[in-house]
Write an enzyme that holds these catalytic residues in place. Structure first.
Site, PDB file in Angstrom:
ATOM      1  N   SER A 143       0.166 -13.940   3.696  1.00  0.00           N
ATOM      2  CA  SER A 143       1.153 -13.052   3.932  1.00  0.00           C
ATOM      3  C   SER A 143       2.630 -13.369   3.404  1.00  0.00           C
ATOM      4  CB  SER A 143       1.307 -13.003   5.547  1.00  0.00           C
ATOM      5  OG  SER A 143       2.527 -12.345   6.144  1.00  0.00           O
ATOM      6  N   TYR A 156       1.856 -17.581  13.413  1.00  0.00           N
ATOM      7  CA  TYR A 156       1.136 -17.040  12.642  1.00  0.00           C
ATOM      8  C   TYR A 156       1.679 -17.190  11.198  1.00  0.00           C
ATOM      9  CZ  TYR A 156       0.274 -12.682   9.778  1.00  0.00           C
ATOM     10  OH  TYR A 156      -0.244 -11.809   8.710  1.00  0.00           O
TER      11      TYR A 156
HETATM   12  P1  NAP Z   1      -6.560  -4.801  10.811  1.00  0.00           P
HETATM   13  O1  NAP Z   1      -6.472  -3.412  10.167  1.00  0.00           O
HETATM   14  O2  NAP Z   1      -5.901  -5.155  12.309  1.00  0.00           O
HETATM   15  O3  NAP Z   1      -7.565  -5.590  10.198  1.00  0.00           O
HETATM   16  C1  NAP Z   1      -8.081  -6.876  10.634  1.00  0.00           C
HETATM   17  C2  NAP Z   1      -9.522  -7.090  10.401  1.00  0.00           C
HETATM   18  O4  NAP Z   1      -9.962  -8.484  10.840  1.00  0.00           O
HETATM   19  C3  NAP Z   1     -10.286  -6.223  11.228  1.00  0.00           C
HETATM   20  O5  NAP Z   1     -11.500  -5.744  10.346  1.00  0.00           O
HETATM   21  C4  NAP Z   1     -10.965  -6.933  12.368  1.00  0.00           C
HETATM   22  O6  NAP Z   1     -12.445  -6.479  12.591  1.00  0.00           O
HETATM   23  C5  NAP Z   1     -11.092  -8.334  12.009  1.00  0.00           C
HETATM   24  N1  NAP Z   1     -10.926  -9.242  12.886  1.00  0.00           N
HETATM   25  C6  NAP Z   1     -10.082  -9.468  13.700  1.00  0.00           C
HETATM   26  N2  NAP Z   1     -10.382 -10.545  14.584  1.00  0.00           N
HETATM   27  C7  NAP Z   1     -11.697 -10.799  14.257  1.00  0.00           C
HETATM   28  C8  NAP Z   1     -12.748 -11.689  14.618  1.00  0.00           C
HETATM   29  N3  NAP Z   1     -12.417 -12.592  15.733  1.00  0.00           N
HETATM   30  N4  NAP Z   1     -13.755 -12.155  13.874  1.00  0.00           N
HETATM   31  C9  NAP Z   1     -14.050 -11.366  12.803  1.00  0.00           C
HETATM   32  N5  NAP Z   1     -12.951 -10.356  12.327  1.00  0.00           N
HETATM   33  C10 NAP Z   1     -12.018 -10.082  12.976  1.00  0.00           C
HETATM   34  O7  NAP Z   1      -5.287  -5.607   9.852  1.00  0.00           O
HETATM   35  P2  NAP Z   1      -4.939  -5.809   8.174  1.00  0.00           P
HETATM   36  O8  NAP Z   1      -3.418  -5.762   8.235  1.00  0.00           O
HETATM   37  O9  NAP Z   1      -5.751  -5.193   7.401  1.00  0.00           O
HETATM   38  O10 NAP Z   1      -5.012  -7.415   8.182  1.00  0.00           O
HETATM   39  C11 NAP Z   1      -5.851  -8.081   7.264  1.00  0.00           C
HETATM   40  C12 NAP Z   1      -5.304  -9.307   6.893  1.00  0.00           C
HETATM   41  O11 NAP Z   1      -4.010  -9.060   6.173  1.00  0.00           O
HETATM   42  C13 NAP Z   1      -5.072 -10.251   7.733  1.00  0.00           C
HETATM   43  O12 NAP Z   1      -5.396 -11.487   7.474  1.00  0.00           O
HETATM   44  C14 NAP Z   1      -3.254 -10.174   8.086  1.00  0.00           C
HETATM   45  O13 NAP Z   1      -2.886 -11.335   8.500  1.00  0.00           O
HETATM   46  C15 NAP Z   1      -3.030  -9.888   6.623  1.00  0.00           C
HETATM   47  N6  NAP Z   1      -1.591  -9.333   6.638  1.00  0.00           N
HETATM   48  C16 NAP Z   1      -1.442  -8.156   7.246  1.00  0.00           C
HETATM   49  C17 NAP Z   1      -0.263  -7.504   6.937  1.00  0.00           C
HETATM   50  C18 NAP Z   1       0.035  -6.123   7.766  1.00  0.00           C
HETATM   51  O14 NAP Z   1       1.444  -5.785   7.712  1.00  0.00           O
HETATM   52  N7  NAP Z   1      -0.793  -5.505   8.150  1.00  0.00           N
HETATM   53  C19 NAP Z   1       0.978  -8.245   6.283  1.00  0.00           C
HETATM   54  C20 NAP Z   1       0.486  -9.577   6.094  1.00  0.00           C
HETATM   55  C21 NAP Z   1      -0.627 -10.077   5.939  1.00  0.00           C
HETATM   56  P3  NAP Z   1     -12.858  -6.258  14.103  1.00  0.00           P
HETATM   57  O15 NAP Z   1     -11.793  -6.098  15.095  1.00  0.00           O
HETATM   58  O16 NAP Z   1     -14.052  -5.397  13.992  1.00  0.00           O
HETATM   59  O17 NAP Z   1     -13.389  -7.581  14.156  1.00  0.00           O
END
Ligand code: NAP
Length: 269
Positions: A143, A156
């Protein structure tokens, strides 16, 4: 679109929504078979069925809670035993927007379990296999907070600084063994992440929020260009290179038999 080349199998964690679901889509279209991992089996099955129809790729679903040791071990086993796997995308992660002092330590621990411990164990499970085969790719979703931990929740930021440092170390150790490692540093991206973190994305200025589609397309372009760290929002890569050069310049002076003069310590002769 159907793709004829087969590039092996990509295991994508957190594939049930957001960035992970877009990776699944793009990698299937690039010719990868998929193993999709997350907790929500229904969403994984829906995505698998849509992508199978669109690409005719082989797609497997593994429902697993990566905060559970037993479930992580199950996914490790898949990584160790499925020799078709050529790419691991460590994407599953959760964030937090609250300040450290008001955050629940149990939730912080669960965040570390997922963002750090599971990512590390899954990487260990596949890294030695990739080295044996002399090829393979590990993509770790960090991130922007990896280098800006004052933004959002500090734990985080700490987990994502780990992901960046760990990936830099993987790159250092594995590149000459044929294994690629890439850290992706997204800025704010329009996904469920923000609702889960308790800070709806609608509260952010639109000018700083990227779509998950654009984010993943840029991250894959960065991978194609051989980048170790990809910062999709950063207009000028020279700024990242300057940051890395400053870090490298510190290195010769980070370990010494004597404290720096400014501390006024009288050292033994
Ligand atoms: P998201 O839509 O909430 O996706 C998160 C994913 O992780 C979902 O598929 C969720 O699926 C899975 N997950 C959560 N808890 C879990 C667990 N205990 N076991 C297995 N899977 C789990 O958010 P996203 O933005 O796509 O996030 C993906 C990555 O991008 C993360 O690492 C996040 O830190 C990073 N990121 C996001 C942003 C942003 O602004 N969105 C910015 C920087 C970095 P289930 O609920 O089905 O388990």
């Amino acid at each position: 679109m159907n793709v004829t080349t087969h590039k092996g199998t990509a295991l994508v964690t957190g594939a049930s929504s957001g960035i992970g679901a877009v990776y699944a889509d793009r990698l299937a279209r690039r010719g990868y078979g998929l193993i999709l991992v997350a907790r929500n089996r229904e969403r994984l099955d829906q995505l698998a069925s849509r992508l199978t129809d669109a690409t005719r790729r082989s797609i497997e679903v593994v429902a697993a809670d990566l905060c559970s040791k037993a479930d992580v071990r199950r996914v490790e086993e898949v990584l160790r035993t499925d020799s078709s796997i050529t790419m691991l995308v460590n994407n599953a992660g959760v964030g937090g927007a609250g300040p450290l002092l008001v955050s629940d330590p149990d939730k912080m621990e669960a965040m570390i379990d997922l963002n750090v411990t599971a990512l590390t164990r899954l990487t260990y499970a596949i890294a030695s296999k990739f080295v044996e085969r002399g090829t393979g790719t590990i993509v770790n979703i960090a991130s922007m907070v990896a280098v800006a931990p004052e933004v959002l929740n500090g734990v985080y930021g700490g987990t994502k600084a780990f992901v960046l440092a760990f990936t830099q170390s993987l790159h250092h150790e594995l590149l000459d063994k044929g294994v690629r490692a890439q850290a992706v540093l997204p800025g704010a991206t329009r996904t469920d992440f923000w609702d889960v973190a308790g800070h709806p994305v609608e509260n952010l200025p639109e000018s700083i929020v990227m779509s998950a589609d654009d984010l993943v397309d840029a991250a894959l372009a960065g991978l194609d260009q051989g980048e170790l760290a990809t910062v999709p929002s950063l207009p000028d890569v020279a700024d990242w290179n300057a940051f890395e050069s400053a870090r490298a310049a510190l290195r010769p002076n980070l370990s010494s038999s004597k404290p720096a003069a400014r501390y006024g310590v009288r050292t033994a002769a």
